[in-house]
Design a protein around this motif. Structure first.
Motif, PDB file in Angstrom:
ATOM      1  N   VAL A  37       0.925  -1.169   0.025  1.00  0.00           N
ATOM      2  CA  VAL A  37       0.199   0.273  -0.322  1.00  0.00           C
ATOM      3  C   VAL A  37       1.094   1.262   0.358  1.00  0.00           C
ATOM      4  N   LYS A  38       1.056   2.482  -0.746  1.00  0.00           N
ATOM      5  CA  LYS A  38       1.612   3.581  -1.130  1.00  0.00           C
ATOM      6  C   LYS A  38       1.281   4.535   0.118  1.00  0.00           C
ATOM      7  N   GLU A  39       2.008   4.560   0.562  1.00  0.00           N
ATOM      8  CA  GLU A  39       0.891   5.940   1.701  1.00  0.00           C
ATOM      9  C   GLU A  39       1.451   7.220   1.478  1.00  0.00           C
ATOM     10  N   THR A  40      -0.131   7.499   0.677  1.00  0.00           N
ATOM     11  CA  THR A  40       0.034   9.293  -0.095  1.00  0.00           C
ATOM     12  C   THR A  40       0.103  10.784   1.150  1.00  0.00           C
ATOM     13  N   LEU A  41       1.407  10.830   0.900  1.00  0.00           N
ATOM     14  CA  LEU A  41       1.779  11.807   1.213  1.00  0.00           C
ATOM     15  C   LEU A  41       0.858  13.438   1.097  1.00  0.00           C
ATOM     16  N   PRO A  42       0.836  14.444   1.934  1.00  0.00           N
ATOM     17  CA  PRO A  42       0.308  15.210   2.206  1.00  0.00           C
ATOM     18  C   PRO A  42       1.599  15.829   1.275  1.00  0.00           C
ATOM     19  N   VAL A  43       0.939  16.870  -0.198  1.00  0.00           N
ATOM     20  CA  VAL A  43       1.753  17.806  -0.697  1.00  0.00           C
ATOM     21  C   VAL A  43       1.787  19.509   0.109  1.00  0.00           C
ATOM     22  N   VAL A  44       3.031  19.526   0.112  1.00  0.00           N
ATOM     23  CA  VAL A  44       3.189  20.759   0.841  1.00  0.00           C
ATOM     24  C   VAL A  44       3.300  21.998   0.294  1.00  0.00           C
ATOM     25  N   GLU A  45       3.029  22.749  -0.265  1.00  0.00           N
ATOM     26  CA  GLU A  45       3.136  24.303  -0.891  1.00  0.00           C
ATOM     27  C   GLU A  45       4.597  24.594  -1.022  1.00  0.00           C
ATOM     28  N   ALA A  46       5.257  24.670  -1.533  1.00  0.00           N
ATOM     29  CA  ALA A  46       6.479  25.540  -1.460  1.00  0.00           C
ATOM     30  C   ALA A  46       6.507  26.726  -1.264  1.00  0.00           C
ATOM     31  N   VAL A  47       7.324  27.521  -0.382  1.00  0.00           N
ATOM     32  CA  VAL A  47       6.634  28.732  -0.086  1.00  0.00           C
ATOM     33  C   VAL A  47       8.387  29.981  -0.394  1.00  0.00           C
ATOM     34  N   ASN A  48       8.042  30.711  -0.584  1.00  0.00           N
ATOM     35  CA  ASN A  48       9.108  31.565  -1.121  1.00  0.00           C
ATOM     36  C   ASN A  48       9.358  32.648   0.191  1.00  0.00           C
ATOM     37  N   LEU A  49      10.331  32.294   1.228  1.00  0.00           N
ATOM     38  CA  LEU A  49      10.190  33.101   2.614  1.00  0.00           C
ATOM     39  C   LEU A  49      10.899  34.786   1.696  1.00  0.00           C
ATOM     40  N   ALA A  50      11.559  34.642   0.902  1.00  0.00           N
ATOM     41  CA  ALA A  50      12.246  36.295   0.468  1.00  0.00           C
ATOM     42  C   ALA A  50      11.216  36.630   0.292  1.00  0.00           C
ATOM     43  N   GLN A  51       9.414  36.210   0.689  1.00  0.00           N
ATOM     44  CA  GLN A  51       8.421  37.726   0.836  1.00  0.00           C
ATOM     45  C   GLN A  51       8.333  38.143   2.093  1.00  0.00           C
ATOM     46  N   VAL A  95      21.157  49.462  14.194  1.00  0.00           N
ATOM     47  CA  VAL A  95      21.089  48.588  13.986  1.00  0.00           C
ATOM     48  C   VAL A  95      21.361  47.661  12.576  1.00  0.00           C
ATOM     49  N   GLN A  96      22.350  46.581  12.749  1.00  0.00           N
ATOM     50  CA  GLN A  96      22.626  45.608  11.505  1.00  0.00           C
ATOM     51  C   GLN A  96      22.468  44.296  11.201  1.00  0.00           C
ATOM     52  N   ARG A  97      21.658  44.068  10.796  1.00  0.00           N
ATOM     53  CA  ARG A  97      20.912  42.178  10.579  1.00  0.00           C
ATOM     54  C   ARG A  97      21.674  41.875   9.529  1.00  0.00           C
ATOM     55  N   VAL A  98      21.362  41.021   9.135  1.00  0.00           N
ATOM     56  CA  VAL A  98      21.722  39.894   8.081  1.00  0.00           C
ATOM     57  C   VAL A  98      21.385  38.730   8.257  1.00  0.00           C
ATOM     58  N   TYR A  99      20.791  38.557   7.208  1.00  0.00           N
ATOM     59  CA  TYR A  99      19.780  37.162   6.787  1.00  0.00           C
ATOM     60  C   TYR A  99      19.885  36.670   5.587  1.00  0.00           C
ATOM     61  N   LYS A 100      19.757  35.363   6.546  1.00  0.00           N
ATOM     62  CA  LYS A 100      20.398  33.955   5.126  1.00  0.00           C
ATOM     63  C   LYS A 100      18.778  33.076   4.971  1.00  0.00           C
ATOM     64  N   ILE A 101      18.156  33.351   3.944  1.00  0.00           N
ATOM     65  CA  ILE A 101      17.105  32.838   3.196  1.00  0.00           C
ATOM     66  C   ILE A 101      17.286  31.465   2.143  1.00  0.00           C
ATOM     67  N   THR A 102      16.910  30.444   3.166  1.00  0.00           N
ATOM     68  CA  THR A 102      16.667  28.965   2.087  1.00  0.00           C
ATOM     69  C   THR A 102      15.081  28.851   2.188  1.00  0.00           C
ATOM     70  N   ASP A 103      15.242  27.332   1.673  1.00  0.00           N
ATOM     71  CA  ASP A 103      13.935  27.170   1.004  1.00  0.00           C
ATOM     72  C   ASP A 103      12.729  26.743   2.211  1.00  0.00           C
ATOM     73  N   ASP A 104      13.882  25.878   3.707  1.00  0.00           N
ATOM     74  CA  ASP A 104      12.964  25.964   4.991  1.00  0.00           C
ATOM     75  C   ASP A 104      12.216  26.838   5.768  1.00  0.00           C
ATOM     76  N   HIS A 105      13.654  27.673   6.085  1.00  0.00           N
ATOM     77  CA  HIS A 105      13.794  28.772   6.886  1.00  0.00           C
ATOM     78  C   HIS A 105      14.866  30.534   6.827  1.00  0.00           C
ATOM     79  N   ILE A 106      14.520  31.119   7.500  1.00  0.00           N
ATOM     80  CA  ILE A 106      14.833  31.889   7.166  1.00  0.00           C
ATOM     81  C   ILE A 106      16.437  32.842   8.990  1.00  0.00           C
ATOM     82  N   SER A 107      17.034  32.770   8.368  1.00  0.00           N
ATOM     83  CA  SER A 107      18.304  32.444   9.645  1.00  0.00           C
ATOM     84  C   SER A 107      18.808  33.672  10.065  1.00  0.00           C
TER      85      SER A 107
END
Length: 215
Positions: A37-51, A95-107
Motif C-alpha cells: 500500500v502506497k502511503e499518500t503524503l500531503p503535498v506541501v506547497e513551496a513557500v518563497n520566504l523572500a516575500q 542595528v544592522q541585521r543580516v539574514y540568510k534565506i533557504t527553502d525552509d527557513h530564514i536564519s
C-alpha cells in the motif's frame, strides 16, 4: 456357466471399487502476492520566504508604544537572492541585521549595534557565518516550533496606519520569567509588528512597534 460367473464377480467388484475411488481435492490455495500500500503524503506547497521582507532599497517607518526607542525606521537591502540586510534606526542607535534565506527557513547571521557605517560582508564571509537565531521557519502552520519560537496563528487580522493586513502569521516566544515576545508577519511586507509583554509588580508592561508608513 456357474464357474464363469464366479470368475467375473471378483473382477467386476475390483472395477467397481476402482470407479468409486474418492478423489481428494487440494484445497491449499496459492498465496496471492499483495501489492504494498502506497502511503499518500500531503503535498506541501513551496513557500518563497523572500516575500517576508520589504522590497530591496525600501524604508518603512514603525510607530512605537511603551518605550521611547520603540519607534524606528527600517531600511532593507538585498545582498543577493539568498541574503538580506536590514538597518533599524530608533534614534538612539542603528542595528544592522543580516539574514540568510533557504527553502525552509530564514536564519539570522549577524546583529550589530552602532552600525552607522557598517559594511555588508562578502559572500565568502556570509557563507561561513554561524546561525544566531531562526527568524522564521516552515511549515507556516499553527504549532510549528523553531528555536524557542512557535507559530500561534496564520489567520490574524491586523489594522495599522498603513493598511489592514489579512492572514497575518504570528510567532511567539515565552521566557522563563514569563515575558512574551510576539512578531507579526505579512506577505510582501515581512515583519509588520513586534510586541514585548513583561509582567512587573503584577502589572503588564507592553512595548510594541507597528508599521506606520513606507518612506
Amino acid at each position: 456357466m456357474k464357474k464363469l460367473l464366479l470368475l467375473l464377480i471378483p473382477i467386476l467388484f475390483l472395477c467397481a471399487c476402482g470407479t468409486n475411488k474418492t478423489v481428494t481435492e487440494n484445497t491449499d490455495k496459492v498465496p496471492v502476492k499483495e501489492e504494498p500500500v502506497k502511503e499518500t503524503l500531503p503535498v506541501v506547497e513551496a513557500v518563497n520566504l523572500a516575500q517576508f521582507f520589504l522590497p530591496d532599497q525600501s524604508t518603512a517607518q514603525f510607530k512605537g508604544e511603551g518605550n521611547e526607542y520603540a519607534s524606528y525606521s527600517l531600511n532593507t537591502q538585498y545582498i543577493n537572492d539568498n541574503y538580506v540586510a536590514t538597518y533599524e534606526d530608533n534614534g538612539g542607535t542603528v542595528v544592522q541585521r543580516v539574514y540568510k534565506i533557504t527553502d525552509d527557513h530564514i536564519s539570522l547571521l549577524a546583529e550589530n549595534g552602532e552600525a552607522y557605517e557598517a559594511e555588508i560582508p562578502s559572500i565568502e564571509e556570509l557563507e561561513s557565518m554561524p546561525v544566531i537565531d531562526i527568524y522564521l521557519a516552515t511549515p507556516l502552520e499553527v504549532g510549528t516550533e523553531f528555536n524557542g519560537w512557535e507559530i500561534t496563528s496564520t489567520t490574524d487580522t491586523l489594522q495599522t496606519d498603513l493598511q489592514t493586513f489579512e492572514n497575518v502569521i504570528v510567532i511567539e516566544k515565552t521566557e522563563e520569567q514569563g515575558n512574551v515576545t510576539r512578531k507579526y508577519f505579512a506577505k510582501d511586507f515581512g515583519e509588520i509588528k513586534r510586541e514585548f509583554i513583561m509582567n512587573a509588580n503584577e502589572e503588564e508592561l507592553i512595548v510594541s512597534s507597528t508599521i506606520e508608513k513606507l518612506l
